[in-house]
Design an enzyme around this catalytic site. Structure first.
Site, PDB file in Angstrom:
ATOM      1  N   SER A 143     -23.249 -12.110  28.488  1.00 23.43           N
ATOM      2  CA  SER A 143     -23.597 -11.006  29.379  1.00 23.43           C
ATOM      3  C   SER A 143     -24.918 -11.297  30.055  1.00 23.43           C
ATOM      4  O   SER A 143     -25.779 -11.990  29.493  1.00 23.43           O
ATOM      5  CB  SER A 143     -23.709  -9.696  28.584  1.00 23.43           C
ATOM      6  N   TYR A 156     -25.635  -4.259  21.935  1.00 24.51           N
ATOM      7  CA  TYR A 156     -24.777  -5.165  22.701  1.00 24.51           C
ATOM      8  C   TYR A 156     -25.584  -6.329  23.257  1.00 24.51           C
ATOM      9  O   TYR A 156     -25.204  -7.493  23.127  1.00 24.51           O
ATOM     10  CB  TYR A 156     -24.122  -4.362  23.830  1.00 24.51           C
TER      11      TYR A 156
END
Length: 266
Positions: A143, A156
């Site tokens: 990400s 996350y």
């Protein structure tokens, strides 16, 4: 462009929807045979049907990759208990429960660790012997938050950062026989965002706006140069490239597919 993927065998985790489904279909268009794993049986069957239409073989397995037993089951089922060949592993499975930091309990952190990080480690460890034999490649889905964290979601982002580190460590450890790379998507309109209770709904609560309006507002806050969210297919195309012979001199890389969200030089 000839990717050299015709007849190769590719395993994609989290293939029932979003980037995982788009990636499976992109490999199918290149003539690769698919092994697909997800916990979502209905979504997985939809991916299977779409990929099979490209004329490639597709084997699916419904498994919870957040557990060691689930990883073992998924691998055994997609290879039908045989020590089948594998050329490409795409570690894509992931979840996000977009909560402010002080709302993240130990259970939130543990769940994110199990699904987003440890599933990748277990899959990779189990399948490395096959990839060494085929001189194959691994692509991890990380990400942009791994390199440029936002306030939400901290768990996350932290585990995606760990995955970037593992990608680089493994690339050195397995060279020259196995190439290991990662994609780092920015905001992509996938079920992680759009599903009920997903990131869009969370941002709606945070910003006090309807979900899609809240997402657009968040993009403005992040000053995203392309001023839009990405599509799963745009990430899938880069994954296919990194796994292909066209990227034969690429390893230990983290490819941003993020609309320009990362501002740093490195």
């Amino acid at each position: 462009m000839d990717t050299g993927l015709q007849g190769k065998t590719v395993l994609v985790t989290g293939a029932a929807s979003g980037i995982g489904r788009a990636t499976a279909l992109a490999f199918a268009r290149e003539g690769a045979h698919l092994r697909l794993i997800d916990i979502d049986a209905a979504g997985l069957r939809e991916t299977e049907a779409s990929a099979s239409a490209a004329g490639v073989s597709v084997t699916i397995a419904v498994a919870d990759l957040s557990t060691a037993q689930g990883v073992e089951k998924g691998i055994a089922d997609v290879f039908s208990g045989e020590n089948g060949k594998l050329d490409v592993l795409v570690n894509n499975v992931g979840i996000v429960d977009a909560q402010p930091f002080d709302s993240l309990t130990d259970a939130h952190w543990q769940r994110t660790f199990d699904v987003n990080f440890l599933s990748n480690i277990r899959m990779t460890r189990a399948l490395l012997p096959r990839l060494r034999e085929s001189r194959g490649s691994i692509v991890n889905n990380t990400s942009d938050l791994a390199r440029q964290p936002e306030t939400i979601p901290a768990d996350y982002a932290a585990l995606k950062t760990a995955l970037v580190s593992v990608t680089k460590s493994l690339a050195r450890a397995e060279a020259p026989h196995v190439r290991v790379n990662a994609v780092a998507p920015g905001p992509v309109w996938s079920p992680l965002w759009s599903r009920p209770g997903g990131f869009a709904d969370t941002l709606s609560e945070v910003h006090g706006m309807p979900p899609r309006q809240a997402v657009d507002h968040e993009m403005k806050l992040r000053q995203l140069p392309l001023e839009r969210m990405g599509e799963p297919e745009e990430v899938a195309d880069i994954i296919v490239f990194l796994a292909s012979e066209r990227a034969s001199f690429v390893t230990s890389s983290v490819w941003g597919v993020d609309g320009g969200s990362i501002r740093s030089l490195f």
